[in-house]
Design a protein around this motif. Structure first.
Motif, PDB file in Angstrom:
ATOM      1  N   UNK A   1       0.689  -1.090   0.020  1.00 30.88           N
ATOM      2  CA  UNK A   1       0.057   0.000  -0.009  1.00 30.88           C
ATOM      3  C   UNK A   1       0.854   1.406  -0.049  1.00 30.88           C
ATOM      4  N   UNK A   2       2.161   1.278   0.446  1.00 35.69           N
ATOM      5  CA  UNK A   2       3.120   2.349   0.666  1.00 35.69           C
ATOM      6  C   UNK A   2       4.247   1.584   0.139  1.00 35.69           C
ATOM      7  N   UNK A   3       5.232   2.336  -0.479  1.00 36.39           N
ATOM      8  CA  UNK A   3       6.688   1.774  -0.838  1.00 36.39           C
ATOM      9  C   UNK A   3       7.274   1.200   0.433  1.00 36.39           C
ATOM     10  N   UNK A   4       7.771  -0.256   0.142  1.00 39.88           N
ATOM     11  CA  UNK A   4       8.260  -0.874   1.303  1.00 39.88           C
ATOM     12  C   UNK A   4       9.558  -1.777   0.519  1.00 39.88           C
ATOM     13  N   UNK A   5      10.696  -1.929   1.219  1.00 44.57           N
ATOM     14  CA  UNK A   5      11.677  -2.879   0.657  1.00 44.57           C
ATOM     15  C   UNK A   5      11.444  -4.248   1.023  1.00 44.57           C
TER      16      UNK A   5
END
Length: 171
Positions: free
Chosen positions: A72-76
């Motif tokens: 839902x949000x940028x994540x590694x």
């Protein structure tokens, strides 16, 4: 003889700073993954994943690959320090989700992280289907970090894929 000795000494000291292209060159690659709902349509996910494998090519023992998912949000998913072969196996296990992706935060996050990595070759690969909503609000006038080479799927392929999903024209 003294001049030759000084020349050899200068070459010996310059050796660590000389770059040998090709073999042994370290690549660090960030794959920004559009894992939104639209990637579930048809064979988009499999085709996009195959395209990434093609762009990454053969990985060497010095190559690193990070995976950054957009929803839902940028994540590694895997950090940039991950050995490339390990990250590619992780990519093969991923599946698209049910959310909406926005490209700009993830692309900027990956480009900024790549710009701070000491590597001979820094590449940002976008794995997505170019849905309009993904690019909504993107500031195309603001460049990505310097020293990073972005690679995007051809737009014509995305338009063709989306046209195949439209219902037939009514005559």
């Amino acid at each position: 003889l003294r001049c030759a000795a000084l020349g050899l000494l200068a070459v010996a000291f310059a050796r660590p700073f000389r770059r040998i292209s090709g073999a042994g060159e370290q690549r660090t690659i960030a794959v920004v993954i559009d894992d939104s709902l639209s990637m579930q349509a048809g064979h988009r996910w499999e085709a996009a994943r195959a395209w990434v494998h093609d762009k990454v090519g053969d990985v060497g023992s010095v190559d690193h690959l990070g995976l950054l998912a957009l929803t839902p949000t940028p994540r590694w998913v895997t950090p940039l320090s991950t050995p490339a072969d390990v990250a590619l196996k992780k990519l093969d296990a991923l599946q698209p989700g049910w959310g909406t992706a926005h490209a700009e935060p993830g692309l900027r996050m990956a480009a900024d992280a790549l710009a701070n990595v000491a590597a001979d070759n820094r590449v940002l690969v976008f794995m997505g289907d170019h849905q309009r909503l993904t690019w909504n609000g993107f500031d195309f006038n603001r460049p990505l970090a310097t020293g990073v080479r972005p690679v995007f799927p051809p737009l014509a392929d995305a338009v063709k894929r989306q046209a195949q999903l439209l219902p037939p024209a009514i005559e």
